[in-house]
Design an enzyme around this catalytic site. Structure first.
Site, PDB file in Angstrom:
ATOM      1  CD  GLU A 218      -2.502  -1.288  -0.324  1.00 20.56           C
ATOM      2  OE1 GLU A 218      -3.630  -1.329  -0.878  1.00 20.56           O
ATOM      3  OE2 GLU A 218      -2.312  -1.564   0.871  1.00 20.56           O
TER       4      GLU A 218
ATOM      5  CG  ASP B 221      -4.121  -4.353   1.785  1.00 16.63           C
ATOM      6  OD1 ASP B 221      -4.970  -3.866   1.019  1.00 16.63           O
ATOM      7  OD2 ASP B 221      -3.301  -3.657   2.454  1.00 16.63           O
ATOM      8  CB  ILE B 222       1.390  -3.917   1.237  1.00 16.98           C
ATOM      9  CG1 ILE B 222       1.805  -4.859   0.092  1.00 16.98           C
ATOM     10  CG2 ILE B 222       2.619  -3.391   1.977  1.00 16.98           C
ATOM     11  CD1 ILE B 222       2.701  -4.237  -0.944  1.00 16.98           C
TER      12      ILE B 222
HETATM   13  P1  GH3 Z   1      -3.495  -0.953   5.645  1.00 16.98           P
HETATM   14  O1  GH3 Z   1      -2.451  -1.607   6.472  1.00 16.98           O
HETATM   15  O2  GH3 Z   1      -4.739  -0.736   6.366  1.00 16.98           O
HETATM   16  O3  GH3 Z   1      -3.706  -1.684   4.388  1.00 16.98           O
HETATM   17  O4  GH3 Z   1      -2.914   0.479   5.302  1.00 16.98           O
HETATM   18  P2  GH3 Z   1      -2.415   1.008   3.913  1.00 16.98           P
HETATM   19  O5  GH3 Z   1      -1.688   2.259   4.097  1.00 16.98           O
HETATM   20  O6  GH3 Z   1      -1.641  -0.078   3.246  1.00 16.98           O
HETATM   21  O7  GH3 Z   1      -3.781   1.150   3.132  1.00 16.98           O
HETATM   22  P3  GH3 Z   1      -4.394   2.353   2.339  1.00 16.98           P
HETATM   23  O8  GH3 Z   1      -5.499   1.703   1.545  1.00 16.98           O
HETATM   24  O9  GH3 Z   1      -4.754   3.462   3.258  1.00 16.98           O
HETATM   25  O10 GH3 Z   1      -3.268   2.849   1.354  1.00 16.98           O
HETATM   26  C1  GH3 Z   1      -2.888   2.190   0.218  1.00 16.98           C
HETATM   27  C2  GH3 Z   1      -1.923   3.059  -0.479  1.00 16.98           C
HETATM   28  O11 GH3 Z   1      -1.374   2.405  -1.617  1.00 16.98           O
HETATM   29  C3  GH3 Z   1      -2.508   4.317  -0.992  1.00 16.98           C
HETATM   30  C4  GH3 Z   1      -2.022   4.472  -2.399  1.00 16.98           C
HETATM   31  O12 GH3 Z   1      -1.448   5.733  -2.643  1.00 16.98           O
HETATM   32  C5  GH3 Z   1      -0.983   3.416  -2.526  1.00 16.98           C
HETATM   33  N1  GH3 Z   1      -0.875   2.898  -3.857  1.00 16.98           N
HETATM   34  C6  GH3 Z   1      -1.855   2.351  -4.607  1.00 16.98           C
HETATM   35  N2  GH3 Z   1      -1.359   1.990  -5.829  1.00 16.98           N
HETATM   36  C7  GH3 Z   1      -0.045   2.314  -5.839  1.00 16.98           C
HETATM   37  C8  GH3 Z   1       1.008   2.189  -6.805  1.00 16.98           C
HETATM   38  O13 GH3 Z   1       0.811   1.718  -7.929  1.00 16.98           O
HETATM   39  N3  GH3 Z   1       2.241   2.637  -6.462  1.00 16.98           N
HETATM   40  C9  GH3 Z   1       2.478   3.161  -5.258  1.00 16.98           C
HETATM   41  N4  GH3 Z   1       3.714   3.556  -4.991  1.00 16.98           N
HETATM   42  N5  GH3 Z   1       1.522   3.314  -4.328  1.00 16.98           N
HETATM   43  C10 GH3 Z   1       0.262   2.888  -4.607  1.00 16.98           C
HETATM   44 MG    MG Z   2      -2.643  -1.800   2.699  1.00 15.48          MG
HETATM   45 MG    MG Z   3      -5.445  -1.727   0.516  1.00 13.66          MG
END
Ligand code: GH3
Ligand code: MG
Ligand code: MG
Length: 485
Positions: free
Chosen positions: A404, A361-362
Site C-alpha cells: 500500500e 503509504d496508506i
Molecule cells: P501503517 O499506518 O503503519 O502504514 O499501517 P499499515 O497497516 O498500513 O501497515 P502494514 O505495513 O502493517 O500493513 C500493510 C498491509 O497492506 C499488509 C498487507 O496485507 C496489505 N497489503 C499489501 N498488498 C496488498 C494488496 O495488494 N491488496 C490488499 N488488499 N492488501 C495488501
Molecule cells: Mg500503511
Molecule cells: Mg506500508
C-alpha cells in the site's frame, strides 16, 4: 532508295518508335535510350549517340551512350561528351556544335528539362542537316514523355512495394505471434524493402548493454552477421543519442518507445515544454545497399517507420507490459519507477535542475483488510491510485512501490512544490470515502529533493522513505520533508 522513300521510311520508324516508347512503360530507361539512340544514329548517320537523365534536383541520375559499328555498343561518357550535352535551359530546339558535327537536344517534359540527347559525326563527315534536326526534335519529344512515364511508373511500383511490405509487418504485429517471431519478420521485411544485404535488430537491456535480438542476412556469409553491429561505436551513438545515422553504406535508426508526456528542459531558453517521454529500446541496423550505390535519406525515413513498428511490438508485448505496469492499480510498477527515476536523475544532473520524489503509504491499511476483507482493500488501492494520477501533472510519474505504498516522481520540481502536491494528494484522500463500503482512508507522505537531499535515485527514495516514517511517527495523515543535507 529515293529520297522521298527514305524520308517515308524514317517517319514510319519514328512513328513505330514513338508508339513503342509511349505505350510500353515496362521498358526501362536503358532500353528506351538504346532504342531511340540506335534509330536516330541510323537515320542521321551519326557515329555516336549519348543520353543523360536528370533527377528533380538537376543532378545526372542516368546516362547511356552508344558507338555505332562497335562490337561493344555502349560508350562511356567522356568529359567532352558531358560538355556537349550541356545545353542552355531556355533552348527548346536542337543545338549544333563542332561546325555542325554534333547535335545536342534537351529532353523537355512539361517545360522541365528531364535530360539531354547528343548525336555526333566524325571530322570529315557531312554536317547535320535541317531534316536531321527535325527528326531528332520529334524523337526527343517522344522520348522525354516516355522516360517521364517510366519514371512515374517506377516510383509508383516502389511505393506499392513498400506499402505491401508494411502491410505484411502490420499483419504480423496484429497476429498473436510471440515477440521474437514478430521482430524477425520486421527485420527481414526491412532488409527486403530497402534491398540491403543484411539487417539486425539490436536491443538494449535495463543496464544499457546492447545485444542482437534478431538478424537477417540475404547472402550466405560464414561470418556471424549479428554480433558485429552490436559492438560498433556508431550503433552505441545512435542508441544513446536516439538519432538516426546513414553513411550510404549503413543505416541505423533508433527504436524509440513513447511512454507518456513529460516536461523537457530547453537549454537555449532555459525553459520547459511538454514533450513525449521517449525511451530508446535499441536500434535497427541495415548494411550493404543492393542494386544501387547508396542508401538515401528516404531510406532512413522508411527504416524509421520499421523502427516504430518494432517499438510498438515491444511495447505491446504483454510480458514487458506486465513488468512495467502494476496490474491492480494500473500505475507504473516498481521496476518502471526505478528505470524512470534513473533517467530523470541523470537528466536533472545534466541540466542542473531539481527533481522531487514523494513516497506515500496508506495509514492502518491492515485494519481495512482485516475489517472489510482483501477485496475491499484492493478497491481502496485502485481508488487511491486513481487520485494520485488525477492530482499530479501528466508528466509526473506515479507508481506502486509495493503493498500500500506509492511513489510520485516530479521532474523539475523543488521541495516546496512537491510538498504542495503531497498535501493536495493527502487532502483529497482524506476527503473521500473509498470502495463500495465507503471507507475513510488517510495517507502519510514523505518528500525529498534532488540534489538537496540525495544525488542518486536510491538515496532519494531512501530519504523520502525516512520522511514518510517521520510522518507516521508524528501521528499519520500528514506530510514530512526530508531533513536538510
Ligand atoms: P501503517 O499506518 O503503519 O502504514 O499501517 P499499515 O497497516 O498500513 O501497515 P502494514 O505495513 O502493517 O500493513 C500493510 C498491509 O497492506 C499488509 C498487507 O496485507 C496489505 N497489503 C499489501 N498488498 C496488498 C494488496 O495488494 N491488496 C490488499 N488488499 N492488501 C495488501
Ligand atoms: Mg500503511
Ligand atoms: Mg506500508
Amino acid at each position: 532508295m529515293s529520297k522521298a522513300a527514305l524520308d517515308h521510311e524514317k517517319y514510319r520508324a519514328l512513328y513505330r518508335l514513338g508508339s513503342t516508347m509511349t505505350f510500353n512503360t515496362l521498358m526501362d530507361a536503358d532500353r528506351l535510350a538504346d532504342l531511340a539512340l540506335s534509330m536516330l544514329a541510323e537515320f542521321t548517320d551519326a557515329r555516336r549517340g549519348h543520353l543523360v537523365l536528370y533527377d528533380d534536383e538537376g543532378q545526372i541520375r542516368h546516362q547511356f551512350g552508344i558507338e555505332v559499328g562497335q562490337e561493344v555498343k555502349s560508350a562511356p561518357a567522356t568529359d567532352q561528351v558531358m560538355a556537349r550535352l550541356r545545353v542552355p535551359d531556355e533552348r527548346g530546339g536542337a543545338v549544333e556544335g563542332r561546325g555542325g558535327l554534333s547535335l545536342t537536344m534537351p529532353l523537355l517534359c512539361d517545360e522541365a528539362k528531364v535530360g539531354a540527347l547528343l548525336l555526333e559525326r566524325e571530322g570529315g563527315d557531312h554536317a547535320f542537316q535541317a531534316g536531321d534536326r527535325a527528326l531528332v526534335e520529334a524523337c526527343a519529344a517522344h522520348l522525354a514523355q516516355s522516360l517521364r512515364s517510366r519514371q512515374l511508373y517506377e516510383a509508383h511500383m516502389a511505393q506499392r512495394r513498400r506499402v505491401e511490405l508494411l502491410e505484411r509487418v502490420t499483419r504480423a504485429l496484429n497476429s498473436p505471434n510471440d515477440l521474437e517471431e514478430v521482430l524477425n519478420i520486421v527485420v527481414r521485411t526491412a532488409s527486403e524493402t530497402l534491398s540491403s544485404a543484411s539487417g539486425a535488430l539490436i536491443l538494449g537491456d535495463t543496464a544499457g548493454r546492447l545485444g542482437v535480438a534478431s538478424s537477417f542476412r540475404l547472402r550466405d556469409d560464414p561470418a556471424d552477421a549479428g554480433t558485429r553491429p552490436a559492438e560498433s561505436r556508431i550503433v552505441r551513438w545512435v542508441f544513446t543519442e536516439a538519432t538516426p545515422f546513414c553513411d550510404g553504406e549503413r543505416i541505423i535508426t533508433p527504436v524509440k518507445q513513447v511512454l507518456r508526456d513529460k516536461r523537457v528542459f530547453e537549454e537555449r531558453r532555459r525553459s520547459f515544454h511538454s514533450s513525449a517521454f521517449v525511451r530508446t529500446l535499441g536500434v535497427l541496423y541495415l548494411e550493404g545497399p543492393l542494386q544501387r550505390p547508396q542508401f538515401t535519406d528516404e531510406d532512413v525515413m522508411t527504416l524509421g517507420v520499421f523502427s516504430d513498428h518494432v517499438a510498438a511490438a515491444v511495447a505491446n508485448n504483454s510480458l514487458l507490459q506486465q513488468a512495467s505496469t502494476d496490474s491492480l492499480t494500473q500505475l507504473d510498477s516498481r521496476r518502471e519507477l526505478e528505470a524512470r527515476l534513473d533517467e530523470e536523475v541523470e537528466f536533472a544532473r545534466r541540466h542542473g535542475i531539481p527533481l522531487s520524489v514523494i513516497m506515500a503509504d496508506i495509514d492502518q491499511f491492515k485494519k481495512i483488510n482485516d475489517g472489510h476483507g482483501h477485496q475491499i482493500g484492493d478497491e481502496v488501492l485502485i481508488e487511491v491510485g486513481r487520485i494520485l494520477r488525477e492530482t499530479v501533472r501528466k508528466y509526473d510519474q506515479c507508481s506502486r512501490y509495493g503493498g500500500e505504498e506509492f511513489t510520485v516522481v516530479l521532474p523539475e520540481t523543488r521541495l516546496s512544490g512537491a510538498q504542495i502536491v503531497a498535501e493536495n494528494i493527502r487532502r483529497r484522500v482524506e476527503g473521500g470515502l473509498f470502495s463500495r463500503e465507503r471507507i475513510p482512508v488517510t495517507l502519510s507522505l514523505g518528500v525529498a529533493e534532488f540534489p538537496m537531499h540525495a544525488t542518486t535515485p536510491e538515496g532519494l527514495l531512501r530519504r523520502a522513505d525516512s520522511a514518510l516514517y517521520e510522518a507516521k511517527e508524528a501521528g499519520r495523515n500528514c506530510t514530512r520533508t526530508a531533513a536538510p543535507g
